[in-house]
Design a protein around this motif. Structure first.
Motif, PDB file in Angstrom:
ATOM      1  N   GLU A  13       4.690  -2.909  -0.469  1.00 61.58           N
ATOM      2  CA  GLU A  13       3.327  -2.393  -0.665  1.00 61.58           C
ATOM      3  C   GLU A  13       3.003  -2.373  -2.159  1.00 61.58           C
ATOM      4  OE1 GLU A  13       2.285   0.356   3.104  1.00 61.58           O
ATOM      5  OE2 GLU A  13       3.401   1.393   1.536  1.00 61.58           O
ATOM      6  N   PRO A  14       2.746  -3.543  -2.725  1.00 59.93           N
ATOM      7  CA  PRO A  14       2.502  -3.606  -4.169  1.00 59.93           C
ATOM      8  C   PRO A  14       1.253  -2.829  -4.592  1.00 59.93           C
ATOM      9  CG  PRO A  14       2.159  -5.766  -3.137  1.00 59.93           C
ATOM     10  CD  PRO A  14       2.687  -4.850  -2.084  1.00 59.93           C
ATOM     11  N   GLY A  15       1.431  -1.985  -5.596  1.00 59.42           N
ATOM     12  CA  GLY A  15       0.312  -1.257  -6.176  1.00 59.42           C
ATOM     13  C   GLY A  15      -0.250  -0.126  -5.343  1.00 59.42           C
ATOM     14  N   VAL A  16       0.401   0.239  -4.245  1.00 58.26           N
ATOM     15  CA  VAL A  16      -0.131   1.282  -3.360  1.00 58.26           C
ATOM     16  C   VAL A  16       0.304   2.677  -3.809  1.00 58.26           C
ATOM     17  CG1 VAL A  16      -0.090   2.218  -1.004  1.00 58.26           C
ATOM     18  CG2 VAL A  16      -0.301  -0.250  -1.375  1.00 58.26           C
ATOM     19  N   HIS A  17       1.560   2.840  -4.168  1.00 61.94           N
ATOM     20  CA  HIS A  17       2.118   4.159  -4.460  1.00 61.94           C
ATOM     21  C   HIS A  17       2.257   4.375  -5.965  1.00 61.94           C
ATOM     22  CE1 HIS A  17       2.809   4.354  -0.197  1.00 61.94           C
ATOM     23  NE2 HIS A  17       3.372   3.156  -0.276  1.00 61.94           N
ATOM     24  N   GLN A  18       2.463   5.624  -6.337  1.00 65.94           N
ATOM     25  CA  GLN A  18       2.586   5.965  -7.752  1.00 65.94           C
ATOM     26  C   GLN A  18       4.043   6.249  -8.098  1.00 65.94           C
ATOM     27  OE1 GLN A  18      -0.076   9.336  -7.704  1.00 65.94           O
ATOM     28  NE2 GLN A  18      -1.740   8.111  -8.549  1.00 65.94           N
ATOM     29  N   PHE A  19       4.482   5.674  -9.196  1.00 65.58           N
ATOM     30  CA  PHE A  19       5.819   5.893  -9.732  1.00 65.58           C
ATOM     31  C   PHE A  19       5.667   6.363 -11.170  1.00 65.58           C
ATOM     32  CE2 PHE A  19       6.477   2.922  -6.297  1.00 65.58           C
ATOM     33  CZ  PHE A  19       7.645   3.368  -5.709  1.00 65.58           C
ATOM     34  N   PHE A  20       6.016   7.616 -11.415  1.00 67.21           N
ATOM     35  CA  PHE A  20       5.908   8.176 -12.753  1.00 67.21           C
ATOM     36  C   PHE A  20       7.287   8.157 -13.402  1.00 67.21           C
ATOM     37  CE2 PHE A  20       2.586  10.140 -10.180  1.00 67.21           C
ATOM     38  CZ  PHE A  20       1.458   9.847 -10.950  1.00 67.21           C
ATOM     39  N   PRO A  21       7.423   7.510 -14.565  1.00 64.18           N
ATOM     40  CA  PRO A  21       8.731   7.425 -15.214  1.00 64.18           C
ATOM     41  C   PRO A  21       9.249   8.793 -15.634  1.00 64.18           C
ATOM     42  CG  PRO A  21       7.025   6.352 -16.540  1.00 64.18           C
ATOM     43  CD  PRO A  21       6.372   6.863 -15.306  1.00 64.18           C
ATOM     44  N   PHE A  37       9.524   9.591 -10.552  1.00 62.15           N
ATOM     45  CA  PHE A  37       8.979  10.538  -9.587  1.00 62.15           C
ATOM     46  C   PHE A  37       8.081   9.696  -8.690  1.00 62.15           C
ATOM     47  CE2 PHE A  37       5.584  13.239  -8.055  1.00 62.15           C
ATOM     48  CZ  PHE A  37       6.313  14.264  -7.478  1.00 62.15           C
ATOM     49  N   PHE A  38       8.275   9.793  -7.377  1.00 54.60           N
ATOM     50  CA  PHE A  38       7.600   8.935  -6.403  1.00 54.60           C
ATOM     51  C   PHE A  38       6.530   9.719  -5.673  1.00 54.60           C
ATOM     52  CE2 PHE A  38       8.160   7.014  -1.962  1.00 54.60           C
ATOM     53  CZ  PHE A  38       7.239   6.001  -2.183  1.00 54.60           C
ATOM     54  N   ASN A  39       5.299   9.236  -5.743  1.00 57.25           N
ATOM     55  CA  ASN A  39       4.186   9.856  -5.036  1.00 57.25           C
ATOM     56  C   ASN A  39       3.689   8.883  -3.971  1.00 57.25           C
ATOM     57  OD1 ASN A  39       2.181  11.807  -4.479  1.00 57.25           O
ATOM     58  ND2 ASN A  39       0.723  10.705  -5.746  1.00 57.25           N
ATOM     59  N   ILE A  40       3.854   9.264  -2.717  1.00 61.37           N
ATOM     60  CA  ILE A  40       3.409   8.431  -1.595  1.00 61.37           C
ATOM     61  C   ILE A  40       1.893   8.553  -1.480  1.00 61.37           C
ATOM     62  CG2 ILE A  40       3.528   8.096   0.901  1.00 61.37           C
ATOM     63  CD1 ILE A  40       6.366   9.334   0.774  1.00 61.37           C
ATOM     64  N   CYS A  41       1.212   7.423  -1.463  1.00 64.56           N
ATOM     65  CA  CYS A  41      -0.249   7.442  -1.452  1.00 64.56           C
ATOM     66  C   CYS A  41      -0.873   7.108  -0.103  1.00 64.56           C
ATOM     67  CB  CYS A  41      -0.775   6.501  -2.539  1.00 64.56           C
ATOM     68  SG  CYS A  41      -0.398   7.112  -4.195  1.00 64.56           S
ATOM     69  N   ASN A  42      -0.078   6.718   0.889  1.00 63.35           N
ATOM     70  CA  ASN A  42      -0.589   6.556   2.253  1.00 63.35           C
ATOM     71  C   ASN A  42      -0.473   7.900   2.957  1.00 63.35           C
ATOM     72  OD1 ASN A  42      -1.153   3.761   2.258  1.00 63.35           O
ATOM     73  ND2 ASN A  42       0.985   3.277   2.656  1.00 63.35           N
TER      74      ASN A  42
END
Length: 117
Positions: A13-21, A37-42
């Motif tokens: 899922e390219p570009g769907v979720h947020q990954f904060f370093p 830090f992984f933020n699920i956006c679906n």
């Protein structure tokens, strides 16, 4: 999450979720490694309400102590990673993503299969 985890999710899922370093450091303050830090956006409502035997408490939260979950492939659609609006903690991965986690030897994540029809 690790680079390997991020790469797998991004591949599906390219570009769907947020990954904060997040910079991980040792006690002495020296650099250990880069994580995310992984933020699920679906955010989806994916339970098959006709097949699930678990109870939906107050129309808000599925209670796994009251029965079994059954998910709807139609409601999941093309999502590979999602948070179910009515399941806590409710973080779910498609079989394709879970299989890739396993084949790549990722550790530190618990995967539990649920029926999906």
């Amino acid at each position: 999450m690790s680079d390997a985890f991020k790469d797998i999710v991004e591949r599906h899922e390219p570009g769907v979720h947020q990954f904060f370093p997040v910079e991980v450091v040792y006690k002495d303050g020296s650099f250990a490694r880069q994580m995310y830090f992984f933020n699920i956006c679906n955010r989806l409502d994916t339970m098959d309400r006709d097949r699930a035997t678990a109870e939906l408490r107050n129309g808000i939260m599925w209670d796994p102590r009251t029965g079994d979950f059954a998910f709807s492939l139609e409601k999941i659609g093309s999502a590979h990673v999602w948070k179910d609006k009515h399941v806590h903690p409710g973080r779910f991965f498609s079989s394709a993503v879970a299989d890739e986690f396993k084949s790549q030897g990722l550790t530190g994540i618990s995967l539990h299969p649920y029926p999906a029809v």
